[in-house]
Design an enzyme around this catalytic site. Structure first.
Site, PDB file in Angstrom:
ATOM      1  N   ASP A  99      47.351  36.838  44.503  1.00  0.00           N
ATOM      2  CA  ASP A  99      47.176  37.983  45.407  1.00  0.00           C
ATOM      3  C   ASP A  99      47.691  36.851  46.963  1.00  0.00           C
ATOM      4  O   ASP A  99      48.930  36.263  47.049  1.00  0.00           O
ATOM      5  CB  ASP A  99      45.921  38.116  45.473  1.00  0.00           C
ATOM      6  CG  ASP A  99      45.938  38.958  46.600  1.00  0.00           C
ATOM      7  OD1 ASP A  99      46.712  39.267  48.010  1.00  0.00           O
ATOM      8  OD2 ASP A  99      44.543  39.182  47.684  1.00  0.00           O
ATOM      9  N   PHE A 148      44.842  47.449  47.490  1.00  0.00           N
ATOM     10  CA  PHE A 148      43.584  46.544  46.833  1.00  0.00           C
ATOM     11  C   PHE A 148      43.765  48.008  45.527  1.00  0.00           C
ATOM     12  O   PHE A 148      43.331  48.798  45.227  1.00  0.00           O
ATOM     13  CB  PHE A 148      42.131  46.883  46.936  1.00  0.00           C
ATOM     14  CG  PHE A 148      41.201  46.067  46.400  1.00  0.00           C
ATOM     15  CD1 PHE A 148      41.171  44.202  45.659  1.00  0.00           C
ATOM     16  CD2 PHE A 148      40.325  47.189  45.549  1.00  0.00           C
ATOM     17  CE1 PHE A 148      40.560  43.922  45.325  1.00  0.00           C
ATOM     18  CE2 PHE A 148      39.910  45.287  44.553  1.00  0.00           C
ATOM     19  CZ  PHE A 148      39.465  44.795  44.608  1.00  0.00           C
ATOM     20  N   ARG A 161      37.759  48.352  34.655  1.00  0.00           N
ATOM     21  CA  ARG A 161      38.464  47.050  34.245  1.00  0.00           C
ATOM     22  C   ARG A 161      39.258  47.867  32.432  1.00  0.00           C
ATOM     23  O   ARG A 161      40.546  47.738  32.123  1.00  0.00           O
ATOM     24  CB  ARG A 161      37.864  45.597  33.609  1.00  0.00           C
ATOM     25  CG  ARG A 161      37.403  45.192  33.974  1.00  0.00           C
ATOM     26  CD  ARG A 161      37.053  43.894  34.023  1.00  0.00           C
ATOM     27  NE  ARG A 161      36.067  42.920  34.509  1.00  0.00           N
ATOM     28  CZ  ARG A 161      36.713  41.951  35.599  1.00  0.00           C
ATOM     29  NH1 ARG A 161      37.723  42.082  35.878  1.00  0.00           N
ATOM     30  NH2 ARG A 161      35.708  41.210  36.156  1.00  0.00           N
TER      31      ARG A 161
END
Ligand code: 5GP
Length: 187
Positions: A99, A148, A161
């Site tokens: 990022d 995001f 996850r």
């Protein structure tokens, strides 16, 4: 809440296959150690390394971020160190997403201090528009815009996850995260 699926499981499979092909060419004459950055890279790491056409040493490192520091170093603290000696080895750092680049700069400094013969970076996702630090990405799966995302190892507050694909996520939303995961995972 989970907003929309942005990368499907089958697209991820294709991207990882392409990365493995590129890596297989690069691994000739190397003495490779693949280092996964915990926890986000785990799903990518296992999928990728299983497609390599030769044996490689695997290891993991975990760092925790101090937050939005703007300094060039010291933004992370080491939580779990490597367990193998990488001196003189060809190290491939495997990241989930790059990022701002701040985390990776520090991870690379930590690893470089152990004197590998070479050091390369493999990242599944990159958000180039967010970059604050120049980091050399040798192998990149996909570039994505400034959104995001969660899934395939990437979390929001440790959730999501285990989604097999990548979703755009917005923290604003009603209901529990688990319920949302249940709602969306078969769509
Ligand atoms: P950087 O230091 O490059 O700004 O951030 C790297 C870390 O921030 C990644 O390893 C990941 O843990 C987290 N991160 C950055 N972007 C995202 C994102 O879109 N989704 C999730 N779940 N984590 C992100």
């Amino acid at each position: 809440m989970l907003k929309s699926k942005v990368i499907t499981a089958s697209q991820l499979g294709q991207v990882i296959q392409r990365l493995a092909q590129d890596l297989n060419r690069d691994l000739v004459d190397k003495d490779p150690v693949f280092v996964g950055v915990l926890k986000g890279s785990v799903y990518f790491f296992t999928a990728l390394t299983q497609l390599l056409s030769r044996s490689v040493v695997v290891d993991f490192i975990q760092v925790s971020s101090y937050g939005a520091s703007t300094s060039s170093s010291g933004t992370v603290t080491l939580v779990k160190d490597l367990t193998v000696d990488i001196a003189g080895k060809d190290v491939y750092v495997v990241e989930d997403i790059v990022d701002t680049g701040l985390t990776l700069v520090d991870v690379l400094a930590l690893i470089a201090a152990r004197h590998p013969r070479s050091l390369k970076v493999v990242a599944l996702l990159s958000k180039p528009s967010r970059r604050q630090k120049e980091v050399p990405l040798d192998f990149v799966g996909l570039e994505i815009p400034d959104v995001f995302v969660v899934g395939f190892g990437l979390d929001f507050a440790e959730q999501f996850r285990n989604l097999p694909e990548i979703w755009e996520f917005s923290p604003q939303g009603e209901g529990g995260h688990e319920a949302r995961l249940e709602d969306h995972r078969h769509k």
